[in-house]
Design an enzyme around this catalytic site. Structure first.
Site, PDB file in Angstrom:
ATOM      1  N   ASP A  35       0.900  -1.050  -0.080  1.00 46.86           N
ATOM      2  CA  ASP A  35       0.019   0.086   0.122  1.00 46.86           C
ATOM      3  C   ASP A  35       0.910   1.116  -0.076  1.00 46.86           C
ATOM      4  O   ASP A  35       2.206   1.166   0.016  1.00 46.86           O
ATOM      5  CB  ASP A  35      -0.815  -0.094   1.266  1.00 46.86           C
ATOM      6  CG  ASP A  35      -1.692   1.197   1.409  1.00 46.86           C
ATOM      7  OD1 ASP A  35      -2.533   1.829   0.377  1.00 46.86           O
ATOM      8  OD2 ASP A  35      -1.702   1.869   2.430  1.00 46.86           O
TER       9      ASP A  35
ATOM     10  N   ASP B 185       0.130   5.357   1.334  1.00 47.32           N
ATOM     11  CA  ASP B 185       0.004   6.082   2.480  1.00 47.32           C
ATOM     12  C   ASP B 185      -0.056   5.391   3.777  1.00 47.32           C
ATOM     13  O   ASP B 185      -1.026   4.127   3.868  1.00 47.32           O
ATOM     14  CB  ASP B 185      -1.495   6.988   2.370  1.00 47.32           C
ATOM     15  CG  ASP B 185      -1.180   7.798   1.009  1.00 47.32           C
ATOM     16  OD1 ASP B 185      -0.306   8.743   1.378  1.00 47.32           O
ATOM     17  OD2 ASP B 185      -1.902   7.848   0.146  1.00 47.32           O
TER      18      ASP B 185
END
Length: 219
Positions: free
Chosen positions: A8, A10
């Site tokens: 992922d 953020d």
């Protein structure tokens, strides 16, 4: 045998959530929407902009949601030029590259944010596959973004390890059948474990991570 690492963005590659919160406050404060740590954690983190703005401003049109989302992302890019990779990330990427592991990014962020963030972090060339919210019909928590990454990597779920920081992202990774680490930058370990995290770690220097990596590459 391990063939790929899938990240992922953020909260995983970088602890960017405080700046996202600031951007939401800047854009939605004038609309009378209160954005604090609890609202961010419970109604924003890990979700697509479509879901976020639809939930926070249900009386606004879809077009208004999109305009506000664009304004928010522009605000975030403006204030995020000095972020640094999460501890241990660069070492992990170098380790993976030496072993010819594929490296992918799966994010609910729009492509402009992904490109901006990777440039800020010095990682523009690090990922062989990038899946953003604009590449799929359904974002996380649907597993489709991860399934799309697996397809583009030409691997199966048991040949990958995923890294996620939000319950939404963890549901997506586990829904795709991938062994997943929860990164503890914003959500307590128990919340990530409750939605399937196999392990939780503070950052990429954690011994628990390296024990699993060494075991998987030796398999």
């Amino acid at each position: 045998m391990l063939k790929a690492l899938i990240f992922d963005m953020d909260g995983t590659l970088v602890h960017s959530d405080p700046l996202h919160l600031r951007a939401f406050v800047e854009v939605l404060g004038p609309k009378g929407v209160v954005i604090d740590d609890e609202v961010y954690r419970s109604r924003i983190i890990g979700r697509t902009n479509e879901v976020i703005f639809g939930g926070l401003l249900p009386d606004h049109s879809v077009e208004e949601h999109r305009d506000l989302a664009d304004e928010k992302e522009a605000a975030f890019r403006r204030i995020s030029s000095e972020l640094s990779p999460l501890d241990g990330l660069l070492g992990l990427l170098a380790w993976a590259q030496k072993r010819d592991l594929k490296i992918a990014l799966v994010t609910n962020a729009p492509i402009l944010n992904a490109k901006h963030m990777l440039e800020v972090l010095g990682l523009s060339d690090a990922f062989s596959v990038i899946v953003t919210s604009q590449d799929v019909a359904r974002g996380k928590p649907d597993p489709l973004p991860y399934l799309t990454a697996l397809e583009r990597l030409s691997i199966t779920a048991d040949e990958a390890i995923a890294f996620e920081d939000s319950p939404s992202g963890m549901k997506a990774a586990k829904g795709a059948g991938i062994y997943s680490f929860g990164i503890l930058t914003g959500v307590p370990a128990e919340e990530l474990k409750a939605v399937g995290a196999d392990r939780t770690i503070e950052d990429f220097s954690a011994r628990a991570l390296w024990d699993v990596l060494e075991e998987r590459v030796a398999a």
